[in-house]
Design a protein around this motif. Structure first.
Motif, short mmCIF file in Angstrom:
data_model
loop_
_atom_site.label_atom_id
_atom_site.label_comp_id
_atom_site.label_asym_id
_atom_site.label_seq_id
_atom_site.Cartn_x
_atom_site.Cartn_y
_atom_site.Cartn_z
N ILE A 29 0.76 -1.26 0.10
CA ILE A 29 0.14 -0.14 -0.03
C ILE A 29 0.68 1.23 0.10
O ILE A 29 0.55 2.13 -0.66
CB ILE A 29 -1.02 0.01 1.18
N MET A 30 1.71 1.31 0.86
CA MET A 30 2.84 2.35 0.94
C MET A 30 3.39 2.60 -0.54
O MET A 30 3.58 3.84 -0.89
CB MET A 30 4.06 2.26 1.81
N ALA A 31 3.90 1.62 -1.24
CA ALA A 31 4.50 1.80 -2.47
C ALA A 31 3.57 2.33 -3.45
O ALA A 31 4.06 2.95 -4.33
CB ALA A 31 4.91 0.26 -3.08
N ALA A 32 2.27 1.81 -3.54
CA ALA A 32 1.27 2.33 -4.41
C ALA A 32 0.87 3.78 -4.12
O ALA A 32 0.85 4.50 -5.05
CB ALA A 32 0.02 1.37 -4.42
N LEU A 33 0.91 4.04 -3.00
CA LEU A 33 0.76 5.48 -2.59
C LEU A 33 1.70 6.43 -2.82
O LEU A 33 1.76 7.59 -3.25
CB LEU A 33 0.21 5.75 -0.99
N LEU A 34 3.19 5.79 -2.54
CA LEU A 34 4.15 6.83 -3.15
C LEU A 34 4.33 7.02 -4.37
O LEU A 34 4.76 8.26 -4.88
CB LEU A 34 5.47 6.12 -2.23
N ALA A 35 3.99 5.93 -5.31
CA ALA A 35 3.93 6.13 -6.74
C ALA A 35 2.97 6.65 -7.42
O ALA A 35 2.92 7.05 -8.55
CB ALA A 35 4.24 4.87 -7.44
N GLY A 36 1.90 7.06 -6.46
CA GLY A 36 0.82 7.62 -7.18
C GLY A 36 0.08 6.60 -8.10
O GLY A 36 -0.76 7.04 -8.98
N GLU A 68 14.94 0.07 13.73
CA GLU A 68 13.82 0.89 13.91
C GLU A 68 13.99 2.28 13.06
O GLU A 68 13.03 2.81 12.91
CB GLU A 68 13.41 1.13 15.32
N VAL A 69 15.19 2.57 12.72
CA VAL A 69 15.50 3.87 12.02
C VAL A 69 14.83 3.78 10.44
O VAL A 69 14.22 4.48 10.02
CB VAL A 69 16.84 3.98 11.86
N GLY A 70 14.72 2.49 9.94
CA GLY A 70 13.98 2.27 8.71
C GLY A 70 13.01 2.52 8.86
O GLY A 70 12.16 2.86 7.91
N ALA A 71 12.20 1.90 9.80
CA ALA A 71 10.75 2.19 10.26
C ALA A 71 10.36 3.59 10.41
O ALA A 71 9.28 3.97 9.96
CB ALA A 71 10.39 1.31 11.47
N ILE A 72 11.37 4.35 11.15
CA ILE A 72 10.96 5.81 11.16
C ILE A 72 11.09 6.52 9.84
O ILE A 72 10.20 7.32 9.41
CB ILE A 72 11.97 6.43 12.24
N ILE A 73 11.89 6.06 9.08
CA ILE A 73 12.12 6.66 7.66
C ILE A 73 10.86 6.29 6.83
O ILE A 73 10.01 7.20 6.26
CB ILE A 73 13.28 6.29 6.92
N GLN A 74 10.15 5.07 6.93
CA GLN A 74 8.90 4.80 6.54
C GLN A 74 7.89 5.62 7.00
O GLN A 74 6.99 6.23 6.29
CB GLN A 74 8.63 3.51 6.38
N ALA A 75 7.90 5.90 8.10
CA ALA A 75 6.65 6.56 8.93
C ALA A 75 6.83 8.05 8.25
O ALA A 75 5.59 8.43 8.28
CB ALA A 75 6.78 6.46 10.49
N VAL A 76 7.92 8.65 8.34
CA VAL A 76 8.03 10.01 7.98
C VAL A 76 7.34 9.97 6.29
O VAL A 76 6.67 10.83 5.93
CB VAL A 76 9.35 10.37 7.88
N LEU A 77 7.72 9.02 5.68
CA LEU A 77 7.39 8.98 4.11
C LEU A 77 5.56 8.96 4.17
O LEU A 77 4.97 9.34 3.31
CB LEU A 77 7.65 7.67 3.43
N ILE A 78 5.27 8.18 5.25
CA ILE A 78 3.64 8.10 5.08
C ILE A 78 3.14 9.40 5.48
O ILE A 78 1.92 9.98 5.00
CB ILE A 78 3.18 6.74 6.31
N LEU A 79 3.80 10.11 6.48
CA LEU A 79 3.27 11.38 6.79
C LEU A 79 3.16 12.42 5.70
O LEU A 79 2.38 12.98 5.50
CB LEU A 79 3.91 12.05 8.10
N PHE A 80 4.23 12.48 5.09
CA PHE A 80 4.37 13.42 3.77
C PHE A 80 3.51 13.08 2.70
O PHE A 80 2.88 13.92 2.04
CB PHE A 80 5.84 13.15 3.18
N ILE A 81 3.12 11.54 2.52
CA ILE A 81 2.32 11.18 1.53
C ILE A 81 0.73 11.76 1.99
O ILE A 81 -0.02 12.21 1.32
CB ILE A 81 2.28 9.75 1.17
N SER A 82 0.42 11.43 3.22
CA SER A 82 -1.06 11.68 3.55
C SER A 82 -1.24 13.45 3.97
O SER A 82 -1.97 13.65 3.49
CB SER A 82 -1.15 11.06 5.15
N ALA A 83 -0.11 14.00 4.03
CA ALA A 83 0.06 15.36 4.10
C ALA A 83 -0.42 15.97 2.55
O ALA A 83 -1.36 16.79 2.26
CB ALA A 83 1.05 16.24 4.56
#
Length: 103
Positions: A29-36, A68-83
């Motif tokens: 889901i994150m890959a699909a949202l990131l790619a539009g 967990e640093v990788g998970a934090i980077i993914q969480a920041v990506l999700i925040l930017f996509i949802s914003a």
């Protein structure tokens, strides 16, 4: 689909919870949202996310940086996509109300 191939191809049987514990669905889901929702972009985004997860494991093994640093980077990506989605939604909503109608 990739998770089903992984589970049914390597285990040769269905294991309850095997697709949800490895987070295949959330990564897809994150890959699909990131790619539009563009097919080529989804492929590139999924390779990026896989490299981020795999690289996080390698960094944890070789240094003192936690996984967990990788998970934090993914969480920041999700925040930017949802914003981005929220901003476009609010922009459309504001554009519809600017014509002066009550509805």
């Amino acid at each position: 689909l990739g998770g089903a191939v992984e589970i049914l191809g390597s285990q040769y049987r269905y294991i309850d919870g095997a697709l949800s514990t490895a987070d295949y669905a959330w990564t897809g889901i994150m890959a699909a949202l990131l790619a539009g929702s563009q097919p080529i972009g989804t492929l590139i985004a999924s390779i990026f996310l896989a490299a981020l997860q795999t690289g996080g494991m390698g960094v944890e093994r070789n240094t003192e940086v936690p996984l967990e640093v990788g998970a934090i980077i993914q969480a920041v990506l999700i925040l930017f996509i949802s914003a981005r989605f929220t901003y476009s939604f609010l922009k459309r909503r504001k554009g519809n109300k600017s014509d002066g109608t009550a509805v």
